[in-house]
Design a protein around this motif. Sequence first.
Motif, short mmCIF file in Angstrom:
data_model
loop_
_atom_site.label_atom_id
_atom_site.label_comp_id
_atom_site.label_asym_id
_atom_site.label_seq_id
_atom_site.Cartn_x
_atom_site.Cartn_y
_atom_site.Cartn_z
N THR A 484 0.87 -1.09 -0.08
CA THR A 484 0.07 -0.10 0.10
C THR A 484 0.82 1.33 -0.13
O THR A 484 1.95 1.39 0.89
CB THR A 484 -0.90 -0.01 1.28
N ALA A 485 0.48 2.18 -0.79
CA ALA A 485 1.25 3.51 -0.87
C ALA A 485 1.48 4.14 0.36
O ALA A 485 0.58 4.24 1.25
CB ALA A 485 0.89 4.35 -1.82
N GLY A 486 2.57 4.46 0.88
CA GLY A 486 2.70 5.13 1.92
C GLY A 486 3.04 4.51 3.19
O GLY A 486 3.29 4.96 4.46
N GLU A 487 2.62 3.02 3.00
CA GLU A 487 2.50 2.22 4.39
C GLU A 487 4.07 2.15 4.89
O GLU A 487 4.03 1.97 6.10
CB GLU A 487 2.03 0.94 4.14
N TRP A 488 5.01 2.22 4.31
CA TRP A 488 6.34 2.22 4.67
C TRP A 488 7.12 3.30 4.77
O TRP A 488 8.37 3.55 4.66
CB TRP A 488 7.38 0.81 4.08
N GLY A 489 6.17 4.41 4.55
CA GLY A 489 6.91 5.84 4.57
C GLY A 489 7.26 6.20 3.09
O GLY A 489 6.78 5.63 2.19
N GLU A 490 8.18 7.22 3.15
CA GLU A 490 8.60 7.51 1.65
C GLU A 490 9.61 6.66 0.94
O GLU A 490 10.30 5.87 1.53
CB GLU A 490 9.48 8.80 1.85
N THR A 491 9.23 6.48 -0.45
CA THR A 491 9.82 5.45 -1.24
C THR A 491 10.82 6.15 -2.29
O THR A 491 10.45 7.42 -2.63
CB THR A 491 8.89 4.62 -1.88
N ARG A 493 12.40 5.20 -6.39
CA ARG A 493 12.57 4.11 -7.36
C ARG A 493 14.18 3.73 -7.33
O ARG A 493 15.06 4.48 -7.33
CB ARG A 493 12.27 4.64 -8.77
N ALA A 494 14.50 2.49 -7.14
CA ALA A 494 15.86 1.66 -6.74
C ALA A 494 15.85 0.40 -7.27
O ALA A 494 14.84 -0.29 -7.24
CB ALA A 494 16.24 2.12 -5.43
N PRO A 495 17.03 -0.03 -7.58
CA PRO A 495 17.17 -1.61 -7.78
C PRO A 495 16.53 -2.36 -6.45
O PRO A 495 16.98 -2.10 -5.41
CB PRO A 495 18.55 -1.81 -8.14
N LEU A 496 15.94 -3.59 -7.09
CA LEU A 496 15.53 -4.49 -5.88
C LEU A 496 16.72 -5.03 -5.12
O LEU A 496 16.60 -5.02 -3.79
CB LEU A 496 14.73 -5.66 -6.46
N GLY A 497 17.98 -4.95 -5.74
CA GLY A 497 18.92 -5.79 -4.88
C GLY A 497 19.56 -4.91 -4.08
O GLY A 497 20.54 -5.26 -3.24
N LEU A 498 19.21 -3.53 -3.99
CA LEU A 498 19.95 -2.74 -2.99
C LEU A 498 19.29 -3.11 -1.66
O LEU A 498 19.97 -2.97 -0.43
CB LEU A 498 19.83 -1.36 -3.23
N VAL A 499 18.17 -3.76 -1.48
CA VAL A 499 17.80 -4.46 -0.15
C VAL A 499 17.35 -5.90 0.07
O VAL A 499 17.24 -6.19 1.10
CB VAL A 499 16.57 -3.28 0.41
N VAL A 500 17.21 -6.52 -1.20
CA VAL A 500 17.05 -7.93 -1.23
C VAL A 500 18.19 -8.73 -1.85
O VAL A 500 18.91 -8.32 -3.02
CB VAL A 500 15.80 -8.03 -2.20
N HIS A 501 18.56 -9.89 -1.21
CA HIS A 501 19.33 -10.83 -1.75
C HIS A 501 18.54 -12.02 -2.63
O HIS A 501 17.26 -11.86 -2.33
CB HIS A 501 20.29 -11.58 -0.65
N ALA A 502 19.40 -12.71 -3.43
CA ALA A 502 18.65 -13.88 -4.21
C ALA A 502 19.68 -14.65 -4.69
O ALA A 502 20.77 -14.19 -4.69
CB ALA A 502 18.03 -12.98 -5.45
N ARG A 597 12.57 4.15 1.70
CA ARG A 597 13.65 5.07 1.98
C ARG A 597 14.52 4.21 3.28
O ARG A 597 15.76 4.36 3.28
CB ARG A 597 13.60 6.39 2.16
N ARG A 598 13.79 4.10 4.40
CA ARG A 598 14.33 3.52 5.44
C ARG A 598 14.93 2.25 5.23
O ARG A 598 16.08 2.06 6.03
CB ARG A 598 13.48 3.59 6.41
N PHE A 599 14.50 1.42 4.28
CA PHE A 599 15.44 0.20 3.96
C PHE A 599 16.50 0.39 3.45
O PHE A 599 17.75 -0.40 3.78
CB PHE A 599 14.38 -0.72 3.08
N LEU A 600 16.75 1.26 2.51
CA LEU A 600 17.89 1.91 2.00
C LEU A 600 18.93 2.41 2.88
O LEU A 600 20.06 2.15 2.92
CB LEU A 600 17.81 2.81 0.68
N ASP A 605 23.66 1.79 6.28
CA ASP A 605 24.06 1.84 7.67
C ASP A 605 24.89 0.44 7.84
O ASP A 605 25.18 0.22 9.15
CB ASP A 605 23.09 2.15 8.73
N GLY A 606 24.77 -0.44 7.07
CA GLY A 606 25.82 -1.42 7.36
C GLY A 606 24.69 -3.05 7.75
O GLY A 606 25.39 -3.85 8.09
N ALA A 607 23.52 -2.86 7.54
CA ALA A 607 22.78 -4.25 8.02
C ALA A 607 23.40 -5.26 7.12
O ALA A 607 23.52 -5.34 5.90
CB ALA A 607 21.40 -3.81 7.78
N LYS A 608 23.58 -6.38 7.78
CA LYS A 608 23.82 -7.56 6.86
C LYS A 608 23.14 -8.73 7.22
O LYS A 608 22.41 -8.89 8.66
CB LYS A 608 25.74 -7.78 7.48
#
Length: 609
Positions: A484-491, A493-502, A597-600, A605-608
Motif C-alpha cells: 500500500t502506498a505510504g505504508e512504509w513511508g517515503e519510497t 525508485r531503486a534496484p530491488l537488489g539494494l535491499v534484497v538478496h537472491a 527509503r528507510r530500508f535503503l 548503515d551496514g545491515a548484514k
Amino acid sequence: MKRAVRIGGASGAASDRREGFAQLASAYPDDPVDVLIGDFMSEGNMAALAARKAQGVSAYEFVFVDAITPALADIAKYGIKVVVNAGASDTELLHGVVVDLVKKHQLALKVAWVSGDEVFPAILERTKADPQAFLNVHTGEPLSAWPFKPFYAQAYLGGLGIAAALQHGADIVICGRVSDPSLVVGAAAWWHNWDHTHLPELANALIAGHLIECSTYVTGGNFSGFKELEEGGRWLDLGYPIAEIGAQGEVVITKQKGRGGIVSVGTCTAQLLYEIQGPWYFNSDVTAILDNICFTQIGDHRVSMTGVESAPPPPTTKVGITAPGGFQAEAYYFLTGLDAPAKARLFEQQARYALRSSAPAFTLLSFQLLGTPVPNARTQDAATAVLRVVAQAPTAEALAPELFARRLVDLVMSVFPGGTFHLDLRMGAPRPVYAYFVTRLAQTDVKHRVHTHDGAVVEVPPPKATRVFGAQPSAPRFVGPGVTAGEWGETMRAPLGLVVHARSGDKGSDSNVGFFVSGAEEFEWLRRLLSVDAVKELLAGEYNGKQIDRFELPHIRAVHFLLHDHLDRGVNCTSSVDFLGKNVAEFLRAREVDVPRRFLKRTRDGAKL
C-alpha cells in the motif's frame, strides 16, 4: 550415543578447485573430518559423459583422480572416509583406476563402488510396452513423441547404498549418479546406523547435503552479499564447508578453520534456495518438507538448521535421458560507443541475407546483443558490447565454416562503424549438443547394488514406504493486502537488489529464483510486493508466458519462485549465455521497484545477513 559426524564438502562440480580433498584431509589434527564428499555430477556433464560412453571412450570424471591423489596419504593416516559420484557413466572403470592408484601408493584403503544408476534398458523395455510410460517432467511430452533418438539413461540413486558400502568396510566409495545430497545422506546414515525408518533424521541429512553439495557456495561463493567478504580479504581462498550431523538429525554448518569465506544465515539461506523446486525436496530415501526451516547463527561461521519436516520418499526416482541434439556454432562481433541497438540491427539484417542459402538447414539462428556500452565511458572496454550469433543444425555439415562462420567474417568490410569480429574463430566450428529428457522411473525398477572391496555384491532394496505427491504447493500471492502506498513511508525508485538478496539456478529447462531479506519488516514488504504477477513484470522481456510457482519460507524470510521452461531446453543445448540460470536472480535484483527509503538507509548503515 555416537557423536556428530563431521562431513567435509570437498568438491561441488567437475569444474571446482581440485585442492579440497587435500586441504581438508591434511588439516585433520586441528580440524578433523570423518567423511569427505565430492559432488562431480551435473545435467551438463551427465549428457557429455553419456556421449563418451556411447562412443566407447572412458566416461568417468578424470578430475577426481587429480583431486584425490595428493590427499590419499592423509586419508589413510587419519582414517577418513571418501564418498564421491565421480564415476559418472563409468563407475566400475573409475573404481579400477582408484584401486590401482591406492596400490601404487602402497596404502591399505578399501575401495567399493555402487551400481544401478544406468537404466537405459529398463526405459526401452517400458516404453515398448507403454509409449506413455515416461513423460517429461518439464513439458509433459511423452518420450515416444520426443523427436530425438536416445542412447543413454541414468537414474538418481539415494544414499543408503553408500551407507551399505561403508558398513561393509569401504574407505572410498565410488558412485555414478547418486543425487548430490545423497552423498551426505549415505555418510550420515552409516555413521548413525539409520535406515528408511529414520525419516526425520534422513530429511535433515538430506538438506545438510544440499547445503554443502556445492562446496564453497555455502561459504560465500555465488553469494549476492559478496561485498561483505571484501573486508580482510575474506573472498580469497574460500574455505570448504563442513556439516556436523548428530544422531537425532541435528545439523550445524561450518567451514574449514583459517581460510576465507563466511558461513552465515545469509549464505545458508542463499544455498538452500539454489535449485529447489518448491517446499517439497524429493530424494530416493526421504522427502524433506521445507516450509518451517530456520537458520540460526550460533557462533563464528557456525549456523544451526532446524524446522525441517519429513515424509516418505516418492515411489519413483528422477531419470535423465540423453540423445544427440545436433550441432552448434557461434560467432562474435564487438560494438563500441553510440547506437549499439542500431548497429546490431544492421548486422543482423546483413547476416541473415548472407546466410540466406544456409539458414534453411538450421534449426536455430539467434542474434544476441550482450551488454550496453557505458555512456561517456572512461575506457573503450567499458564502452563496448558484444553481438553473439548462435546457430544450430541437425548435422555438422550444415554448420561447416564455409556455410556459417566464414560468411559472417566476410561481412566485416560492410558492417557498422568499428565492426570487428573476434579473431579466435574456434567457436565457429560446429560442436555437438545433446538433447536431455527428464522423467521418472519406479524405484522398484532400479537394481541398486554395492560392489564391495572383496568382490561381494550387496543388494540395496528400495524403500518399503513411499508416498505419491501431486504438484508442488504454490501460493500466487500473499494472502492479504499488497503493498500500500505510504505504508512504509517515503519510497524511491531503486534496484530491488539494494535491499534484497537472491539466488537462482537450473533444473532442466526450469529456473528457480529465491529472494530473501534480513529483517522482519523488510520481509513483510517483500512478501506483499512479490506476487507471481509482480515477478512477471520484473521479468519484462524475459517472461515467456509459462507457469510460475510461488511459495514462502517465513522463518528464513524468503519468497521463492519456479519459472517453468525459462531456460531454453536446459544446459545441454540452450542458446542462452545464462545456461545454468544463475544470472536470473542478478537480472531481477537489478530491476527497479519502489523501495522504502528507510530500508535503503539501513543497508547503507551496514545491515548484514
